[in-house]
Design an enzyme around this catalytic site. Sequence first.
Site, mmCIF file in Angstrom:
data_model
loop_
_atom_site.group_PDB
_atom_site.id
_atom_site.type_symbol
_atom_site.label_atom_id
_atom_site.label_comp_id
_atom_site.label_asym_id
_atom_site.label_seq_id
_atom_site.Cartn_x
_atom_site.Cartn_y
_atom_site.Cartn_z
ATOM 1 N N CYS A 70 0.835 -1.211 0.000
ATOM 2 C CA CYS A 70 0.000 0.000 0.000
ATOM 3 C C CYS A 70 0.869 1.259 0.000
ATOM 4 O O CYS A 70 1.516 1.589 1.005
ATOM 5 C CB CYS A 70 -0.912 -0.025 1.227
ATOM 6 S SG CYS A 70 -1.817 1.502 1.517
ATOM 7 N N CYS A 73 -0.088 3.966 2.565
ATOM 8 C CA CYS A 73 0.302 3.547 3.921
ATOM 9 C C CYS A 73 1.733 3.988 4.226
ATOM 10 O O CYS A 73 2.039 4.426 5.344
ATOM 11 C CB CYS A 73 0.188 2.033 4.067
ATOM 12 S SG CYS A 73 -1.472 1.373 3.861
#
Length: 329
Positions: A70, A73
Amino acid sequence: MSDNPYASGLMGFGRQSVSPRSAAGAAPAPGGAPAGGDLVKDTTTANFSADVIRESRNQPVLVDFWAPWCGPCKQLTPVIERVVQAAKGRVKLVKMNIDEHPSIAGQLGVQSIPAVFAFVNGQPVDGFMGALPESEVKAFVDRLVKMGGPGAEGDPLEEAITQGTELLAAGDAGNAAQIFSAVLQHDPENAKAAAGLAECYIAAGHPDRAQAVVDQLPPEVLNDPAFASVKTKLKLAEELAGLGDQAELQARLEGNPDDHQARFDLALIAQAKGQRDVAAGHLLEIIKRDRTFADDGARRKLLEFFDAWGPMDPATKEGRRRLSSLLFR
């Protein structure tokens, strides 16, 4: 005479009869801090109860749901870590890799990452999704610190806001608005109180008055995450004003189940009436029948509803589950 526009109760709601105590008496935040390694840690499904539920009874705990693949993230996690370290022990951060430990995220209804949930006294109390700028993360943590832990003791304004929020959730918008107005007498740019007051007007069926609250606030207050739900609800209210008669729309739909525009408008009406399951059901049915309608407009509108309801609302959790089953079947 005070020039505070909330001093007499803004546009219809009366003045709070018992004002909160001055914030000057609030207890200062503790100066000491645990070792840096104690403030940020990774957890597992087996350790979640100890690391998050039990620990949140001592001070607020943020849970950062992430995954190695991700990209957002990777942007958000170091930002949260810096903000948590700067809070000097008033809040902790626990990170959970959902690839390795998916069950907790599933229970909380996480459908996209990064997703951050805040726990206080063993319960999830707030959260956000997506990579926020550091200023917004700091504002989120500052509000969280005031909700629980040593730094929150004796804060009368936060106690009043909590009381107002509980009244609003119980359906008592009038008394909740009086409390939020009283807080704004002491702190005219308190984002949480101003957002709460706007929410009261929306709940009472007066989106124009909620818009008036928004219009008199400076941009830095409106950019606070507390206003995310208010902005979404005002946008939905504006759309609702242009809709047709509910009975007529229902008749159209009964005559033609593929009249997606009628079903879409009925979803907006249901949302305005607080019928969240009905609103989600209409949009999910459109997605099931024709994903291309209005350039995937049903899915996008459903996500707006989720934002307005909040990540912890049962309708959001159930809607995300049903949406996931449609998209990934």
